[in-house]
Design a protein around this motif. Structure first.
Motif, PDB file in Angstrom:
ATOM      1  N   ASP A   1      11.469   7.334 -12.832  1.00 41.59           N
ATOM      2  CA  ASP A   1      11.059   7.080 -11.448  1.00 41.59           C
ATOM      3  C   ASP A   1       9.913   6.083 -11.418  1.00 41.59           C
ATOM      4  O   ASP A   1       9.112   5.988 -12.360  1.00 41.59           O
ATOM      5  N   ILE A   2       9.819   5.349 -10.335  1.00 42.11           N
ATOM      6  CA  ILE A   2       8.690   4.440 -10.139  1.00 42.11           C
ATOM      7  C   ILE A   2       7.525   5.229  -9.549  1.00 42.11           C
ATOM      8  O   ILE A   2       7.697   6.064  -8.662  1.00 42.11           O
ATOM      9  N   VAL A   3       6.335   4.953 -10.066  1.00 42.42           N
ATOM     10  CA  VAL A   3       5.109   5.620  -9.630  1.00 42.42           C
ATOM     11  C   VAL A   3       4.170   4.562  -9.057  1.00 42.42           C
ATOM     12  O   VAL A   3       3.891   3.552  -9.714  1.00 42.42           O
ATOM     13  N   VAL A   4       3.691   4.793  -7.828  1.00 43.09           N
ATOM     14  CA  VAL A   4       2.753   3.861  -7.188  1.00 43.09           C
ATOM     15  C   VAL A   4       1.572   4.666  -6.662  1.00 43.09           C
ATOM     16  O   VAL A   4       1.758   5.635  -5.922  1.00 43.09           O
ATOM     17  N   GLY A   5       0.365   4.272  -7.056  1.00 43.34           N
ATOM     18  CA  GLY A   5      -0.822   4.987  -6.619  1.00 43.34           C
ATOM     19  C   GLY A   5      -1.923   4.047  -6.172  1.00 43.34           C
ATOM     20  O   GLY A   5      -2.112   2.976  -6.747  1.00 43.34           O
ATOM     21  N   ASP A   6      -2.645   4.444  -5.111  1.00 43.61           N
ATOM     22  CA  ASP A   6      -3.841   3.723  -4.699  1.00 43.61           C
ATOM     23  C   ASP A   6      -4.851   4.735  -4.166  1.00 43.61           C
ATOM     24  O   ASP A   6      -4.765   5.930  -4.473  1.00 43.61           O
ATOM     25  N   GLU A   7      -5.807   4.294  -3.371  1.00 47.31           N
ATOM     26  CA  GLU A   7      -6.865   5.180  -2.910  1.00 47.31           C
ATOM     27  C   GLU A   7      -6.370   6.290  -1.980  1.00 47.31           C
ATOM     28  O   GLU A   7      -7.084   7.285  -1.759  1.00 47.31           O
TER      29      GLU A   7
ATOM     30  N   GLY B   1      -3.447   8.026  -2.488  1.00 47.29           N
ATOM     31  CA  GLY B   1      -2.611   8.983  -3.196  1.00 47.29           C
ATOM     32  C   GLY B   1      -1.481   8.301  -3.943  1.00 47.29           C
ATOM     33  O   GLY B   1      -1.559   7.104  -4.245  1.00 47.29           O
ATOM     34  N   ILE B   2      -0.419   9.050  -4.201  1.00 43.15           N
ATOM     35  CA  ILE B   2       0.664   8.592  -5.072  1.00 43.15           C
ATOM     36  C   ILE B   2       2.010   8.874  -4.428  1.00 43.15           C
ATOM     37  O   ILE B   2       2.212   9.947  -3.842  1.00 43.15           O
ATOM     38  N   VAL B   3       2.930   7.938  -4.547  1.00 40.62           N
ATOM     39  CA  VAL B   3       4.329   8.178  -4.202  1.00 40.62           C
ATOM     40  C   VAL B   3       5.188   7.850  -5.413  1.00 40.62           C
ATOM     41  O   VAL B   3       4.806   7.045  -6.272  1.00 40.62           O
ATOM     42  N   THR B   4       6.346   8.492  -5.475  1.00 39.18           N
ATOM     43  CA  THR B   4       7.306   8.225  -6.543  1.00 39.18           C
ATOM     44  C   THR B   4       8.702   8.163  -5.949  1.00 39.18           C
ATOM     45  O   THR B   4       8.982   8.797  -4.928  1.00 39.18           O
ATOM     46  N   PHE B   5       9.573   7.405  -6.593  1.00 39.95           N
ATOM     47  CA  PHE B   5      10.943   7.279  -6.108  1.00 39.95           C
ATOM     48  C   PHE B   5      11.806   6.694  -7.214  1.00 39.95           C
ATOM     49  O   PHE B   5      11.307   6.076  -8.158  1.00 39.95           O
ATOM     50  N   ALA B   6      13.106   6.891  -7.084  1.00 43.62           N
ATOM     51  CA  ALA B   6      14.053   6.384  -8.077  1.00 43.62           C
ATOM     52  C   ALA B   6      14.066   4.858  -8.079  1.00 43.62           C
ATOM     53  O   ALA B   6      13.887   4.220  -7.028  1.00 43.62           O
TER      54      ALA B   6
ATOM     55  N   VAL C   1       0.840  -1.201   0.000  1.00 45.48           N
ATOM     56  CA  VAL C   1       0.000   0.000   0.000  1.00 45.48           C
ATOM     57  C   VAL C   1       0.877   1.255   0.000  1.00 45.48           C
ATOM     58  O   VAL C   1       2.009   1.257   0.503  1.00 45.48           O
ATOM     59  N   VAL C   2       0.333   2.312  -0.564  1.00 49.50           N
ATOM     60  CA  VAL C   2       1.071   3.570  -0.667  1.00 49.50           C
ATOM     61  C   VAL C   2       1.468   4.109   0.704  1.00 49.50           C
ATOM     62  O   VAL C   2       2.563   4.652   0.887  1.00 49.50           O
ATOM     63  N   SER C   3       0.592   3.959   1.694  1.00 48.03           N
ATOM     64  CA  SER C   3       0.901   4.508   3.023  1.00 48.03           C
ATOM     65  C   SER C   3       2.156   3.890   3.627  1.00 48.03           C
ATOM     66  O   SER C   3       2.929   4.571   4.308  1.00 48.03           O
ATOM     67  N   HIS C   4       2.400   2.605   3.371  1.00 46.79           N
ATOM     68  CA  HIS C   4       3.607   1.973   3.917  1.00 46.79           C
ATOM     69  C   HIS C   4       4.861   2.455   3.184  1.00 46.79           C
ATOM     70  O   HIS C   4       5.928   2.593   3.787  1.00 46.79           O
TER      71      HIS C   4
ATOM     72  N   LEU D   1       7.697  12.672   3.869  1.00 41.77           N
ATOM     73  CA  LEU D   1       8.035  14.011   3.384  1.00 41.77           C
ATOM     74  C   LEU D   1       7.681  14.223   1.918  1.00 41.77           C
ATOM     75  O   LEU D   1       7.690  15.358   1.449  1.00 41.77           O
ATOM     76  N   SER D   2       7.410  13.150   1.206  1.00 43.21           N
ATOM     77  CA  SER D   2       7.209  13.292  -0.238  1.00 43.21           C
ATOM     78  C   SER D   2       5.942  12.575  -0.662  1.00 43.21           C
ATOM     79  O   SER D   2       5.324  11.844   0.113  1.00 43.21           O
ATOM     80  N   GLY D   3       5.557  12.804  -1.896  1.00 43.59           N
ATOM     81  CA  GLY D   3       4.373  12.151  -2.427  1.00 43.59           C
ATOM     82  C   GLY D   3       3.371  13.164  -2.938  1.00 43.59           C
ATOM     83  O   GLY D   3       3.547  14.380  -2.795  1.00 43.59           O
ATOM     84  N   ILE D   4       2.315  12.652  -3.543  1.00 44.67           N
ATOM     85  CA  ILE D   4       1.293  13.477  -4.188  1.00 44.67           C
ATOM     86  C   ILE D   4      -0.040  13.214  -3.522  1.00 44.67           C
ATOM     87  O   ILE D   4      -0.514  12.078  -3.482  1.00 44.67           O
ATOM     88  N   THR D   5      -0.647  14.266  -2.986  1.00 41.21           N
ATOM     89  CA  THR D   5      -1.926  14.116  -2.281  1.00 41.21           C
ATOM     90  C   THR D   5      -3.029  14.992  -2.869  1.00 41.21           C
ATOM     91  O   THR D   5      -4.193  14.838  -2.505  1.00 41.21           O
ATOM     92  N   GLY D   6      -2.697  15.912  -3.782  1.00 36.23           N
ATOM     93  CA  GLY D   6      -3.658  16.898  -4.234  1.00 36.23           C
ATOM     94  C   GLY D   6      -4.409  16.549  -5.506  1.00 36.23           C
ATOM     95  O   GLY D   6      -5.181  17.375  -6.003  1.00 36.23           O
TER      96      GLY D   6
END
Length: 221
Positions: free
Chosen positions: A164-170, A172-177, A27-30, A38-43
């Motif tokens: 970058d890797i993009v992971v999204g679920d209900e 929001g979204i996180v990204t990382f190298a 899950v994105v939260s983990h 500190l990072s990620g997309i919530t908007g």
């Protein structure tokens, strides 16, 4: 002769199949917890139903309201790429709709992340094609440029690099190298194991809980 209004860089290599498969179960939260929160997309809003988004960023930076370079990107994308578009957060004109979605599906695109607007939202929901966007507009886009492809972009304040890797679920979204993927997967699995232990303790029905004590004891409350 090259056109100075456009920067078109090669498509990034997609993440390894094993990494993508592993992230499907996290899950994105983990992941967020192990990115120091500190990072990620919530908007952005989610316009599909429930399908998990996991893939490799194929980035586009375009003038607000213009999707010319998105057409070029669709032709260059490889299966597993995520179309990540910095449209300046403008939502007056939609940059993608059902036709672009259908073509992207044929190309093996994993989903869309747009700091811009989308239209034909019912089609995205019906197809359950991963799509996160700033908003909705029935107005179509312009097609004049300028734009840049596969350069660092800003999505909701998060800098995303091509590849970058993009992971999204209900949530929001996180990204990382890609270089961080293995360590993050391992750390997120440990986080999940800890939470499973807490869930088991909660199920015992006792008021006294060790996971609460760990937080409260240092403050002598």
């Amino acid at each position: 002769m090259s056109n100075p209004a456009f920067t078109i860089n090669p498509a990034p290599e997609v993440a390894a199949a094993g990494v993508v498969e592993a992230l499907q179960g996290i899950v994105v939260s983990h992941l967020s917890d192990n990115l120091q929160r500190l990072s990620g997309i919530t908007g952005l809003q989610r316009f599909h139903r429930s399908r998990k988004l996991v893939g490799t960023a194929f980035t586009v930076k375009t003038r607000p309201g213009d999707n010319l370079l998105i057409y070029k990107a669709l032709m260059m994308m490889q299966p597993g790429h995520v179309l990540v578009v910095d449209g300046g957060g403008e939502t007056i004109n939609a940059l993608v709709g059902e036709l672009i979605m259908l073509y992207a599906q044929q190309r093996g695109c994993a989903g869309f992340v747009l700091d811009a607007a989308v239209r034909d939202t019912a089609a995205f929901e019906q197809a359950d094609f991963p799509c996160y966007a700033r908003g909705v507009s029935h107005r179509g886009p312009y097609k004049t440029g300028p734009g840049q492809m596969n350069v660092p972009v800003s999505i909701d304040g998060q800098v995303i690099h091509p590849g970058d890797i993009v992971v999204g679920d209900e949530d929001g979204i996180v990204t990382f190298a890609q270089s961080r993927a293995d360590a993050l997967i391992e750390a997120a699995r440990k986080t999940a194991a800890v939470e499973d232990g807490i869930k088991a303790e909660i199920a015992n029905g006792k008021v006294e809980q060790t996971w609460l004590d760990k937080v409260l004891t240092p403050f002598d409350l």
